[in-house]
Scaffold this active site. Structure first.
Site, mmCIF file in Angstrom:
data_model
loop_
_atom_site.group_PDB
_atom_site.id
_atom_site.type_symbol
_atom_site.label_atom_id
_atom_site.label_comp_id
_atom_site.label_asym_id
_atom_site.label_seq_id
_atom_site.Cartn_x
_atom_site.Cartn_y
_atom_site.Cartn_z
ATOM 1 N N GLY A 56 -27.361 -99.197 104.283
ATOM 2 C CA GLY A 56 -27.317 -99.342 105.728
ATOM 3 C C GLY A 56 -26.708 -100.720 105.965
ATOM 4 N N HIS A 66 -46.615 -100.222 64.554
ATOM 5 C CA HIS A 66 -46.104 -100.797 63.298
ATOM 6 C C HIS A 66 -44.593 -100.680 63.197
ATOM 7 C CE1 HIS A 66 -50.163 -99.233 62.062
ATOM 8 N NE2 HIS A 66 -49.726 -98.194 62.734
#
Ligand code: TTP
Length: 393
Positions: free
Chosen positions: A135, A308
């Site tokens: 806009g 891990h």
């Protein structure tokens, strides 16, 4: 002044992250997204918040309660998302005097919101290079003279930021007609106010509209960058914390960990041993970064675990995600192009050379899963050991 914060949306462009958590409640540093908007309003001088809620409304209510940052909070329910004017209309019963309206999924700099709230009717604008997707506000000196949606020929470079101050009378102007896209739009109310009042165009220095997953990363980059070092948790003497690192009380940082700020390790989270966290990274409540894991510029939502031997870069992991050992994220294309991501079925450029993966809540990856840049894994999905994920799952 009252501040009405629009937070009724699901955030469909944010899927799968918004599958069970409304977009306004997604994590941005130490608070949900919408709380940053609300806080900016409070710091700018608002004396009452009206939150318009809808999708997963209870999550928002539970977070804010009856008072937030020292001011009262009221709620209005918008049953169906029928547009921003419709959202403000839902809050009409609470309007009592001039009122501010802010998008609950936008970040604003507080100084600008303060200028907006202290200047009579106004609209927040932000200077953009290409305004054709916004806009656009036209101006005459400090005055706003019009607003036009996504123009082919933009009158200015000033994007509408969805931040407004309306005179009390605008309460009676909320019943606008349906727009071309079938919504009731606040911009129609703004037009009317511009016709009848002097409306100041207040330029916002910094603004971010958080619609898509990489914008959630940008929001975290912004807010994590504002952190000041504060280490309260249980941090090993053999860990190294560089720069603005916050380790909340109840968080654990084990031996051999290196954290380069800005980074926020929230209560109940655990990092290490021997992990490396860098870039703007959020390790949210009860999340876990285990042995030999590197996390860079990423968000680990509450309960996400990377246990891990993994690498996670420029990625967002939803709640309770579990990455199997050796899961690695590729966050860079070797052709140097920006990473693409699928948003509501369309492939779009993220504009980022580095972007990893978007992982919905409760996803589990098998060991040694390889994830390609830009892929998204829907909530609850799983991968096999050694799986190579080059398309969304
Ligand atoms: P949008 O970004 O247009 O909508 P959304 O947040 O649901 O996201 P998506 O397009 O990905 O589905 O909304 C802008 C702001 O206004 C946002 O804070 C949500 C709010 N809003 C409402 O509260 N009610 C509405 O009916 C609409 C359209 C928006």
């Amino acid at each position: 002044m009252q501040a009405i914060v629009l937070a009724a949306g699901e955030g469909t462009r944010m899927r799968p992250l918004s599958a069970s958590c409304p977009k306004p409640m997604l994590p941005v540093a130490e608070e949900p997204l919408v709380a940053h908007t609300a806080r900016a309003a409070v710091e700018a001088g608002a004396d009452e918040l009206v939150l318009v809620v809808g999708y997963e409304a209870d999550t928002v209510r539970e977070y804010f309660g009856a008072e937030y940052a020292g001011i009262p909070v009221k709620y209005s329910v918008q049953e169906e998302q029928r547009g921003t004017a419709d959202a403000v209309r839902a809050a009409r019963e609470h309007i009592d005097g001039p009122f501010a309206v802010l998008n609950g999924d936008n970040l604003y700099d507080t100084a600008a919101v303060k200028r907006l709230l202290s200047n009579g009717p106004g609209v927040g604008t932000y200077h953009v290079e290409d305004p054709s997707n916004y806009g656009v506000i036209s101006t005459d000196g400090p005055r706003a003279t019009g607003i036009v949606e996504k123009p082919d020929d933009p009158p200015t470079n000033l994007a509408n930021t969805g931040a407004y101050v309306f005179p009390e009378e605008a309460r009676d102007w909320l019943d606008v007609g349906e727009s071309e896209r079938g919504e009731f739009e606040i911009t129609d109310v703004v037009e009317r106010v511009i016709e009848e009042y002097d409306v100041t165009a207040v330029e916002v220095e910094r603004w971010l509209d958080v619609g898509r997953p990489w914008e959630l990363l940008e929001a975290n980059e912004w807010k994590l960058d504002e952190l000041e070092r504060d280490v309260r948790g249980d941090v090993s003497e053999r860990a190294t914390l560089d720069g603005n690192v916050v380790v909340e009380e109840g968080a654990t940082v084990k031996s051999g960990v290196v954290i380069e700020g800005p980074a926020l390790i929230r209560s109940g989270a655990s990092v290490g041993p021997n992990a490396y966290i860098r870039g703007a990274t959020l390790v949210d409540e009860n999340a876990k970064v285990g042995h030999s894991v590197e996390v860079k510029n990423s968000v680990l939502s509450p309960g996400a675990t990377v246990g891990h031997l993994s690498y996670v870069g420029d990625s967002v992991l939803g709640r309770d995600v579990n990455f199997g050992a050796g899961t690695n994220v590729a966050n860079l294309r070797h052709d140097g192009e920006s990473v693409k991501h699928t948003v509501k079925g369309d492939r779009v450029s993220t504009g980022r050379r580095k972007f990893g993966v978007v992982v919905g809540d409760d996803v589990k990856t098998g060991i040694n899963t390889s994830l390609y840049p830009g892929v998204s894994l829907s909530e609850g999905s799983m991968t096999h050991p050694n799986e190579e994920v080059s398309r969304d799952k």
